[in-house]
Design a protein around this motif. Structure first.
Motif, PDB file in Angstrom:
ATOM      1  N   ARG A  38     -10.580  -5.635   1.935  1.00  0.00           N
ATOM      2  CA  ARG A  38     -10.560  -4.625   3.007  1.00  0.00           C
ATOM      3  C   ARG A  38      -9.393  -3.651   2.821  1.00  0.00           C
ATOM      4  O   ARG A  38      -9.550  -2.452   3.011  1.00  0.00           O
ATOM      5  N   VAL A  39      -8.223  -4.170   2.463  1.00  0.00           N
ATOM      6  CA  VAL A  39      -7.056  -3.307   2.248  1.00  0.00           C
ATOM      7  C   VAL A  39      -7.319  -2.347   1.087  1.00  0.00           C
ATOM      8  O   VAL A  39      -7.050  -1.150   1.179  1.00  0.00           O
ATOM      9  N   PHE A  67      -1.037   4.060  12.266  1.00  0.00           N
ATOM     10  CA  PHE A  67      -2.477   3.888  12.067  1.00  0.00           C
ATOM     11  C   PHE A  67      -2.746   2.681  11.183  1.00  0.00           C
ATOM     12  O   PHE A  67      -3.587   1.839  11.504  1.00  0.00           O
ATOM     13  N   LEU A  68      -2.038   2.588  10.053  1.00  0.00           N
ATOM     14  CA  LEU A  68      -2.265   1.466   9.139  1.00  0.00           C
ATOM     15  C   LEU A  68      -1.943   0.140   9.808  1.00  0.00           C
ATOM     16  O   LEU A  68      -2.705  -0.818   9.696  1.00  0.00           O
ATOM     17  N   ARG A  69      -0.809   0.066  10.511  1.00  0.00           N
ATOM     18  CA  ARG A  69      -0.454  -1.184  11.196  1.00  0.00           C
ATOM     19  C   ARG A  69      -1.521  -1.583  12.211  1.00  0.00           C
ATOM     20  O   ARG A  69      -1.916  -2.747  12.291  1.00  0.00           O
ATOM     21  N   GLY A  70      -1.997  -0.636  13.001  1.00  0.00           N
ATOM     22  CA  GLY A  70      -3.035  -0.932  13.989  1.00  0.00           C
ATOM     23  C   GLY A  70      -4.341  -1.360  13.344  1.00  0.00           C
ATOM     24  O   GLY A  70      -4.970  -2.334  13.774  1.00  0.00           O
ATOM     25  N   TRP A  71      -4.755  -0.632  12.312  1.00  0.00           N
ATOM     26  CA  TRP A  71      -5.977  -0.981  11.597  1.00  0.00           C
ATOM     27  C   TRP A  71      -5.861  -2.381  11.000  1.00  0.00           C
ATOM     28  O   TRP A  71      -6.788  -3.202  11.111  1.00  0.00           O
ATOM     29  N   PHE A  72      -4.719  -2.687  10.392  1.00  0.00           N
ATOM     30  CA  PHE A  72      -4.552  -3.983   9.746  1.00  0.00           C
ATOM     31  C   PHE A  72      -4.493  -5.112  10.772  1.00  0.00           C
ATOM     32  O   PHE A  72      -5.079  -6.170  10.562  1.00  0.00           O
ATOM     33  N   ARG A  73      -3.830  -4.899  11.902  1.00  0.00           N
ATOM     34  CA  ARG A  73      -3.808  -5.925  12.967  1.00  0.00           C
ATOM     35  C   ARG A  73      -5.231  -6.234  13.432  1.00  0.00           C
ATOM     36  O   ARG A  73      -5.598  -7.395  13.622  1.00  0.00           O
ATOM     37  N   GLY A  74      -6.024  -5.194  13.629  1.00  0.00           N
ATOM     38  CA  GLY A  74      -7.414  -5.395  14.047  1.00  0.00           C
ATOM     39  C   GLY A  74      -8.229  -6.126  12.992  1.00  0.00           C
ATOM     40  O   GLY A  74      -9.026  -7.024  13.305  1.00  0.00           O
ATOM     41  N   THR A  75      -8.025  -5.767  11.738  1.00  0.00           N
ATOM     42  CA  THR A  75      -8.746  -6.418  10.643  1.00  0.00           C
ATOM     43  C   THR A  75      -8.363  -7.893  10.561  1.00  0.00           C
ATOM     44  O   THR A  75      -9.235  -8.760  10.402  1.00  0.00           O
ATOM     45  N   VAL A 113       0.852  -1.181   0.000  1.00  0.00           N
ATOM     46  CA  VAL A 113       0.000   0.000   0.000  1.00  0.00           C
ATOM     47  C   VAL A 113       0.892   1.237   0.000  1.00  0.00           C
ATOM     48  O   VAL A 113       1.767   1.373   0.858  1.00  0.00           O
ATOM     49  N   GLU A 114       0.658   2.119  -0.963  1.00  0.00           N
ATOM     50  CA  GLU A 114       1.452   3.337  -1.078  1.00  0.00           C
ATOM     51  C   GLU A 114       1.430   4.114   0.237  1.00  0.00           C
ATOM     52  O   GLU A 114       0.375   4.325   0.831  1.00  0.00           O
ATOM     53  N   ALA A 115       2.608   4.537   0.658  1.00  0.00           N
ATOM     54  CA  ALA A 115       2.738   5.352   1.869  1.00  0.00           C
ATOM     55  C   ALA A 115       2.664   6.810   1.454  1.00  0.00           C
ATOM     56  O   ALA A 115       3.555   7.307   0.777  1.00  0.00           O
ATOM     57  N   ARG A 116       1.609   7.485   1.822  1.00  0.00           N
ATOM     58  CA  ARG A 116       1.439   8.892   1.439  1.00  0.00           C
ATOM     59  C   ARG A 116       2.273   9.796   2.320  1.00  0.00           C
ATOM     60  O   ARG A 116       3.123  10.516   1.873  1.00  0.00           O
ATOM     61  N   ALA A 117       1.972   9.787   3.592  1.00  0.00           N
ATOM     62  CA  ALA A 117       2.726  10.598   4.540  1.00  0.00           C
ATOM     63  C   ALA A 117       3.784   9.691   5.130  1.00  0.00           C
ATOM     64  O   ALA A 117       3.467   8.710   5.781  1.00  0.00           O
ATOM     65  N   VAL A 118       5.012   9.998   4.840  1.00  0.00           N
ATOM     66  CA  VAL A 118       6.090   9.146   5.344  1.00  0.00           C
ATOM     67  C   VAL A 118       6.401   9.605   6.768  1.00  0.00           C
ATOM     68  O   VAL A 118       7.377  10.294   7.036  1.00  0.00           O
ATOM     69  N   ASP A 119       5.514   9.238   7.665  1.00  0.00           N
ATOM     70  CA  ASP A 119       5.716   9.561   9.073  1.00  0.00           C
ATOM     71  C   ASP A 119       5.138   8.449   9.931  1.00  0.00           C
ATOM     72  O   ASP A 119       4.434   7.571   9.459  1.00  0.00           O
ATOM     73  N   ASP A 120       5.456   8.491  11.203  1.00  0.00           N
ATOM     74  CA  ASP A 120       5.023   7.436  12.120  1.00  0.00           C
ATOM     75  C   ASP A 120       3.505   7.374  12.276  1.00  0.00           C
ATOM     76  O   ASP A 120       2.945   6.306  12.460  1.00  0.00           O
ATOM     77  N   THR A 121       2.825   8.495  12.204  1.00  0.00           N
ATOM     78  CA  THR A 121       1.379   8.521  12.405  1.00  0.00           C
ATOM     79  C   THR A 121       0.666   7.673  11.361  1.00  0.00           C
ATOM     80  O   THR A 121      -0.175   6.834  11.693  1.00  0.00           O
ATOM     81  N   ASP A 122       0.999   7.880  10.085  1.00  0.00           N
ATOM     82  CA  ASP A 122       0.387   7.122   8.991  1.00  0.00           C
ATOM     83  C   ASP A 122       0.698   5.630   9.133  1.00  0.00           C
ATOM     84  O   ASP A 122      -0.183   4.791   9.059  1.00  0.00           O
ATOM     85  N   ALA A 162      -7.457   1.699   1.381  1.00  0.00           N
ATOM     86  CA  ALA A 162      -6.447   2.476   0.665  1.00  0.00           C
ATOM     87  C   ALA A 162      -7.034   3.628  -0.139  1.00  0.00           C
ATOM     88  O   ALA A 162      -6.355   4.617  -0.394  1.00  0.00           O
ATOM     89  N   GLY A 163      -8.274   3.499  -0.551  1.00  0.00           N
ATOM     90  CA  GLY A 163      -8.885   4.572  -1.331  1.00  0.00           C
ATOM     91  C   GLY A 163      -8.146   4.793  -2.641  1.00  0.00           C
ATOM     92  O   GLY A 163      -8.002   3.876  -3.435  1.00  0.00           O
ATOM     93  N   ASP A 164      -7.622   6.004  -2.833  1.00  0.00           N
ATOM     94  CA  ASP A 164      -6.941   6.301  -4.086  1.00  0.00           C
ATOM     95  C   ASP A 164      -5.427   6.068  -4.026  1.00  0.00           C
ATOM     96  O   ASP A 164      -4.697   6.410  -4.945  1.00  0.00           O
TER      97      ASP A 164
END
Length: 193
Positions: free
Chosen positions: A179-180, A146-154, A134-143, A184-186
């Motif tokens: 789901r991914v 969030f994705l890692r947490g969302w994916f672990r839950g999924t 999945v393309e990393a838009r904001a190359v920072d820890d927040t993005d 991911a949207g766009d």
């Protein structure tokens, strides 16, 4: 342990002109006419997507950094689809980068679809050819966090659905892929088939 990354450097079309249709390093090369890439590794390159802004024309392998890329390729002349299906180890690679001929670099999150830890019904999942980029838009820890947490839950929910018999393991993979893609949207996404 390191923060392993796999990088796909786009080949100049003139490099491809002299190359035979199949090479020893890419026996299952796709037959499409899409661009081809040379794959390289970096032992530390996934740390905070450090290579996203360190690969440049004057330093194509970021040799002047702690995140240096091994200049010896893992494979040559492969398509992105082939790289995702046959070279990305979704459990062990933490990041993937696509590097264009002008050294514009696009980082990707690596998501493994293995349910070994999330389902008692799944003993072992493949690590290569079993996930999504999945393309990393904001190359920072927040993005990334969030994705890692969302994916672990999924994955936990999908694993529970497998344990309850609501999904077969192969259906669980399709569910994770869907789901991914929806999340991911766009953003650009590569999912293994």
């Amino acid at each position: 342990m390191g923060h392993r990354a796999l990088l796909a450097y786009r080949r100049d079309e003139t490099d491809r002109a002299d190359e035979p249709a199949e090479t020893e390093s890419a026996p299952d090369r796709a037959s499409d006419d899409g661009p081809t890439y040379d794959l390289h590794r970096s032992h530390w390159g996934a740390a905070d997507f450090a290579l996203a802004d360190r690969i440049r024309a004057d330093s194509p392998f970021a040799a002047d950094t702690a995140f240096a890329v091994d200049p010896d390729p893992v494979a040559t002349g492969v398509t992105l689809a082939d790289a995702v299906a046959n070279y990305v180890d979704f459990l062990h690679h933490e990041a993937f980068y696509r590097v264009e001929t002008d050294y514009e670099t696009t980082p990707f999150h690596v998501l493994w679809f293995g349910l070994d830890a999330d389902s008692e019904a799944v003993d072992r999942s493949e690590t290569v050819g079993n996930g999504a980029l999945v393309e990393a838009r904001a190359v920072d820890d927040t993005d990334a966090d969030f994705l890692r947490g969302w994916f672990r839950g999924t994955k936990a929910v999908v694993g529970e659905m497998v344990d309850r018999g609501a999904l077969a393991p192969d259906e669980a993979t399709d569910c994770l892929a869907a789901r991914v893609c929806a999340w991911a949207g766009d953003r650009e996404v590569f999912v293994t088939e």
